[in-house]
Design an enzyme around this catalytic site. Sequence first.
Site, mmCIF file in Angstrom:
data_model
loop_
_atom_site.group_PDB
_atom_site.id
_atom_site.type_symbol
_atom_site.label_atom_id
_atom_site.label_comp_id
_atom_site.label_asym_id
_atom_site.label_seq_id
_atom_site.Cartn_x
_atom_site.Cartn_y
_atom_site.Cartn_z
ATOM 1 N N TYR A 171 0.597 -1.556 -0.032
ATOM 2 C CA TYR A 171 0.310 0.176 -0.233
ATOM 3 C C TYR A 171 0.775 1.457 0.098
ATOM 4 C CZ TYR A 171 -2.956 3.252 2.037
ATOM 5 O OH TYR A 171 -3.938 4.801 2.430
ATOM 6 N N LYS A 175 0.942 3.854 -2.588
ATOM 7 C CA LYS A 175 0.701 5.494 -2.523
ATOM 8 C C LYS A 175 2.447 6.242 -3.130
ATOM 9 C CE LYS A 175 -3.231 4.713 -1.274
ATOM 10 N NZ LYS A 175 -4.816 5.538 -2.141
#
Length: 274
Positions: A171, A175
């Site tokens: 994740y 990002k």
Amino acid sequence: MTPTQPPGTTPRFDGYGVLITGAGRGIGAATAHRFASEGAHVLVTDLDGARAARTAEAIRESAPVRAAGGTAEALACDVADQDAVEAAVARAVAAFPTLDVLVNNAYACSTDVPLFEDESDESWQRDLDVSLTGPYRCARAALPHLVASGRGAIVNIGSVNGEQDFGNHGYSAAKAGLASLTRTLAGHAGPRGVRVNLIAPGTIRTDAWAGKDAQLARAAALYPLGRVGEAEDIASAVAFLASRDASWITGTTLRVDGGLTSSNYGFHQAVSDA
């Protein structure tokens, strides 16, 4: 809190068409409500079509939305599926006079494993496919229509995880990549009149934290502003970056994180004599 429009004024997003991914709940739902309450026509998309439909219905029933002339429709959309992305953009283009704003909010975040070497290819790939490649797919499909609108804007929802280590390797990498994509796409799209920016939220009280009040309380103590964020805090920032008030802002990352990444407040408190 939903803004109220001063009497006799035109809502800020009057007539705008807005497509939001992952909008069935949390930040996406709050953002959809914010746009509609300021006069926009919003397509609420979510992996869970029923959840998107419930959110769109709640928006339509909102008194501030009705007063501003906003509307909301719902559509199931998996941003990991190119055909679904293209169908969502086509739906927005057919339903609204123009497509003016794309908010890339959908994400995937796999649970951390005890050891990095235990992370699977499947969880890593899923996080990147939804959280990074998903926005790429959506931007690619929407960009020609955003150019045609003459006031196009893309707002990507990133994370402080893309800037510092807060766990969740896949994740976080996604990002960080999304912040880079924001900058490069801003340079490409700017000459065609489309602005591209990213918001990096800190801890936000959403369904992902349901049943974890103790963890949220501990997290709040680490924030200089003394609280975790609410979905409406992010919705307000998205609305600003999508509006003409931000007409000379592109390629930037706006941290909406209660000061978390500006100082090591937790360390300061731990070693303070006060």
